[in-house]
Enzyme design. Structure first.
Site, PDB file in Angstrom:
ATOM      1  N   TYR A 124      -6.942  12.406   8.033  1.00  0.00           N
ATOM      2  CA  TYR A 124      -6.843  10.935   8.041  1.00  0.00           C
ATOM      3  C   TYR A 124      -7.757  10.353   9.127  1.00  0.00           C
ATOM      4  CZ  TYR A 124      -4.878   6.322   9.068  1.00  0.00           C
ATOM      5  OH  TYR A 124      -4.732   4.971   9.330  1.00  0.00           O
ATOM      6  N   LYS A 128     -11.154   8.070   8.573  1.00  0.00           N
ATOM      7  CA  LYS A 128     -11.256   6.707   9.113  1.00  0.00           C
ATOM      8  C   LYS A 128     -12.460   6.592  10.055  1.00  0.00           C
ATOM      9  CE  LYS A 128      -8.746   3.658   8.724  1.00  0.00           C
ATOM     10  NZ  LYS A 128      -8.707   2.520   7.767  1.00  0.00           N
TER      11      LYS A 128
HETATM   12  N1  LIG Z   1       0.177   1.967   9.292  1.00  0.00           N
HETATM   13  C1  LIG Z   1      -0.192   2.336  10.521  1.00  0.00           C
HETATM   14  O1  LIG Z   1       0.607   2.777  11.360  1.00  0.00           O
HETATM   15  C2  LIG Z   1      -1.642   2.184  10.932  1.00  0.00           C
HETATM   16  C3  LIG Z   1      -2.012   2.606  12.222  1.00  0.00           C
HETATM   17  C4  LIG Z   1      -3.337   2.459  12.605  1.00  0.00           C
HETATM   18  C5  LIG Z   1      -4.280   1.912  11.723  1.00  0.00           C
HETATM   19  N2  LIG Z   1      -3.878   1.545  10.482  1.00  0.00           N
HETATM   20  C6  LIG Z   1      -4.910   0.973   9.592  1.00  0.00           C
HETATM   21  O2  LIG Z   1      -4.561  -0.378   9.376  1.00  0.00           O
HETATM   22  C7  LIG Z   1      -4.982  -0.764   8.064  1.00  0.00           C
HETATM   23  C8  LIG Z   1      -3.818  -1.419   7.333  1.00  0.00           C
HETATM   24  O3  LIG Z   1      -2.756  -0.472   7.251  1.00  0.00           O
HETATM   25  P1  LIG Z   1      -1.345  -0.836   6.609  1.00  0.00           P
HETATM   26  O4  LIG Z   1      -0.292  -0.307   7.512  1.00  0.00           O
HETATM   27  O5  LIG Z   1      -1.340  -2.270   6.179  1.00  0.00           O
HETATM   28  O6  LIG Z   1      -1.397   0.119   5.350  1.00  0.00           O
HETATM   29  P2  LIG Z   1      -0.595   0.025   3.975  1.00  0.00           P
HETATM   30  O7  LIG Z   1       0.604  -0.828   4.118  1.00  0.00           O
HETATM   31  O8  LIG Z   1      -0.473   1.434   3.512  1.00  0.00           O
HETATM   32  O9  LIG Z   1      -1.635  -0.760   3.081  1.00  0.00           O
HETATM   33  C9  LIG Z   1      -2.817  -0.190   2.612  1.00  0.00           C
HETATM   34  C10 LIG Z   1      -3.116  -0.809   1.282  1.00  0.00           C
HETATM   35  O10 LIG Z   1      -4.311  -0.211   0.757  1.00  0.00           O
HETATM   36  C11 LIG Z   1      -4.083   0.006  -0.619  1.00  0.00           C
HETATM   37  N3  LIG Z   1      -4.962   1.034  -1.156  1.00  0.00           N
HETATM   38  C12 LIG Z   1      -4.790   2.384  -1.156  1.00  0.00           C
HETATM   39  N4  LIG Z   1      -5.804   2.960  -1.828  1.00  0.00           N
HETATM   40  C13 LIG Z   1      -6.611   1.963  -2.260  1.00  0.00           C
HETATM   41  C14 LIG Z   1      -7.808   1.919  -3.018  1.00  0.00           C
HETATM   42  N5  LIG Z   1      -8.380   3.034  -3.506  1.00  0.00           N
HETATM   43  N6  LIG Z   1      -8.374   0.707  -3.274  1.00  0.00           N
HETATM   44  C15 LIG Z   1      -7.799  -0.421  -2.820  1.00  0.00           C
HETATM   45  N7  LIG Z   1      -6.653  -0.452  -2.130  1.00  0.00           N
HETATM   46  C16 LIG Z   1      -6.080   0.731  -1.833  1.00  0.00           C
HETATM   47  C17 LIG Z   1      -2.628   0.397  -0.737  1.00  0.00           C
HETATM   48  O11 LIG Z   1      -2.173   0.200  -2.055  1.00  0.00           O
HETATM   49  P3  LIG Z   1      -0.965   1.099  -2.641  1.00  0.00           P
HETATM   50  O12 LIG Z   1       0.190   0.885  -1.705  1.00  0.00           O
HETATM   51  O13 LIG Z   1      -0.758   0.551  -3.995  1.00  0.00           O
HETATM   52  O14 LIG Z   1      -1.462   2.517  -2.604  1.00  0.00           O
HETATM   53  C18 LIG Z   1      -1.984  -0.580   0.250  1.00  0.00           C
HETATM   54  O15 LIG Z   1      -1.666  -1.793  -0.370  1.00  0.00           O
HETATM   55  C19 LIG Z   1      -5.532   0.501   7.404  1.00  0.00           C
HETATM   56  O16 LIG Z   1      -6.917   0.502   7.535  1.00  0.00           O
HETATM   57  C20 LIG Z   1      -4.949   1.626   8.227  1.00  0.00           C
HETATM   58  O17 LIG Z   1      -5.780   2.760   8.209  1.00  0.00           O
HETATM   59  C21 LIG Z   1      -2.587   1.652  10.067  1.00  0.00           C
END
Ligand SMILES: NC(=O)c1ccc[n+]([C@@H]2O[C@H](COP(=O)([O-])OP(=O)(O)OC[C@H]3O[C@@H](n4cnc5c(N)ncnc54)[C@H](OP(=O)(O)O)[C@@H]3O)[C@@H](O)[C@H]2O)c1
Length: 289
Positions: A124, A128
């Protein structure tokens, strides 16, 4: 301004819609509406919408799942970012890529600043980090915003899991030797909204201020909600082997945003309290309706 948001159905994506809706015209695209791994679909959507800004919040975020589904993680997080950044450059849009504390290895033992050298431990984190490289190589007007330990409305996140288990009376054993910065996705959306008003391109850390362990994070959730009789015990990370290695200390310090006059995110306990007493409470009422 016209803003295209990818991953609009996710935690951050839906808060970006909440924060930016009154001031901007949005094309908020869920995975069903735009698969970022499909280059032709990305080109078509960006050409059709002609946004002035693209916020790329879509990602494959299952850290352990990525160790199994390696191709899928790279397709979404690395190639997907390539497609989005290239399309943004082609139409002269600003590009915001959201990245992660998991690009670091945690060996610094103190909060990371923007200039620290990444060294991811997992698929992961590596996928990223490739996304970061593509964003900076392919789109001149780019912002890379790293965040950490994200929670928000409707997400299957740490906060939601702790609340559910604590209310059920389950015994909770939480690691007390892994450090990070919990971040409320609404606050991150506000931060991104301010950043994109500037022309100060580059890498930023966007986490709520402060550092804690998972154990301290859980203790604060339970304290704020006043859940009584919870059996919460500290534990060591090596008692819970997981498929993906995680940094032991991946808190993020913001030194860049403050320097350009963008307001940093508030302290993590303040943000958590706000989330628990507003968003979480609203969600509970809605689910009981
Ligand atoms: N969550 C954390 O703790 C965390 C920590 C550090 C950084 N981040 C970063 O912050 C950002 C937002 O994270 P978040 O927590 O909002 O994540 P999230 O709730 O998992 O949302 C990610 C979204 O991306 C969608 N997605 C997955 N595959 C896709 C594709 N091929 N094309 C288009 N959309 C797609 C998912 O759809 P489905 O649900 O339908 O698959 C989901 O709606 C991301 O870049 C993540 O890497 C997150």
């Amino acid at each position: 301004m016209k803003i295209l948001i990818t991953g609009a159905g996710g935690q951050l994506g839906s808060d970006l819609v909440r924060v930016l809706t009154p001031r901007h015209k949005l094309a908020a695209l869920t995975r069903q509406e735009l698969d970022v791994g499909d280059g032709a679909a990305v080109d078509a959507a960006v050409f059709r919408e002609q946004p002035e800004i693209i916020i790329h919040a879509a990602a494959y975020t299952d850290v352990d799942g990525a160790e199994r589904e390696i191709d899928r993680a790279y397709r979404v997080n690395s190639a997907g970012t390539w497609h989005m950044a290239e399309a943004a450059e082609r139409i002269g849009a600003k590009f915001v890529y959201v990245s992660t504390d998991y690009v670091f290895d945690g060996c610094k033992g103190a909060p990371y600043i923007e200039r620290d050298k990444p060294n991811p431990l997992s698929v992961y984190g590596t996928s990223k980090l490739h996304g970061e490289k593509f964003a900076s190589m392919l789109c001149e007007r780019h912002f890379i915003v790293r965040t950490s330990w994200l929670y928000g409305r409707g997400g299957n996140n740490f906060v939601a899991k702790i609340v559910e288990k604590a209310r059920r009376g389950a015994e909770l054993r939480l690691v007390d030797d892994v450090f990070g910065s919990p971040t409320y996705s609404y606050d991150l959306a506000v931060f991104i909204g301010s950043l994109l008003e500037t022309e100060e391109y580059g890498t930023y850390h966007g986490s709520n201020e402060g550092v804690c362990t998972r154990y301290e994070f859980a203790r604060e959730i339970i304290r704020v909600l006043g859940i009584e009789g919870v059996k919460l015990r500290p534990a060591k990370a090596d008692m819970f082997p997981l498929p993906a290695a995680r940094p032991a200390h991946s808190a993020l310090a913001d030194t860049a945003a403050g320097a350009i006059g963008v307001k940093p995110l508030r302290p993590w306990k303040e943000a958590l309290r706000h989330f628990l007493l507003t968003d979480l409470a609203d969600g509970r009422e809605a689910s009981h309706a």
